[in-house]
Design a protein around this motif. Sequence first.
Motif, short mmCIF file in Angstrom:
data_model
loop_
_atom_site.label_atom_id
_atom_site.label_comp_id
_atom_site.label_asym_id
_atom_site.label_seq_id
_atom_site.Cartn_x
_atom_site.Cartn_y
_atom_site.Cartn_z
N LEU A 28 0.83 -1.21 0.00
CA LEU A 28 0.00 0.00 0.00
C LEU A 28 0.86 1.26 0.00
O LEU A 28 0.51 2.26 -0.63
N ALA A 31 1.95 1.75 -3.49
CA ALA A 31 0.82 2.06 -4.37
C ALA A 31 0.35 3.51 -4.20
O ALA A 31 -0.11 4.13 -5.17
N THR A 32 0.46 4.03 -2.99
CA THR A 32 -0.05 5.38 -2.71
C THR A 32 1.04 6.44 -2.66
O THR A 32 0.74 7.63 -2.60
N ARG A 34 3.15 6.78 -0.15
CA ARG A 34 3.29 7.21 1.24
C ARG A 34 4.75 7.02 1.68
O ARG A 34 5.24 5.90 1.77
N ILE A 38 5.68 6.65 -5.87
CA ILE A 38 4.72 5.63 -6.29
C ILE A 38 5.43 4.66 -7.23
O ILE A 38 6.13 5.08 -8.16
N ALA A 43 4.56 -2.23 -5.61
CA ALA A 43 3.30 -2.42 -4.88
C ALA A 43 2.73 -3.80 -5.17
O ALA A 43 2.34 -4.54 -4.26
#
Length: 88
Positions: A28, A31-32, A34, A38, A43
């Motif tokens: 995640l 994917a985001t 964070r 990205i 991911a």
Amino acid sequence: MARFEIFEADTGSIGTAAQADVLCELGLMYATGRDCEIDMIAAHKWLNIAAIKGSLRAAQLRSELSATMSKQDIARALREAREWMTLH
């Protein structure tokens, strides 16, 4: 900070479910974007490994992510996941 369940005090192993949750969160994260850039291939790789280790949430997220990726990118992510699993 993640909480780990210690099943074997002498080896410091974390439980499979806890490990799958951590790997799902790593997927995640990529994917985001964070705390990182990205990276859909990374991911997918981490979500795939988490799914293999039993995370139903990771399996669902991996499926959703796959729908947005090219076949070449999915193949690369699967290769990277297989390589990681072989080494660990």
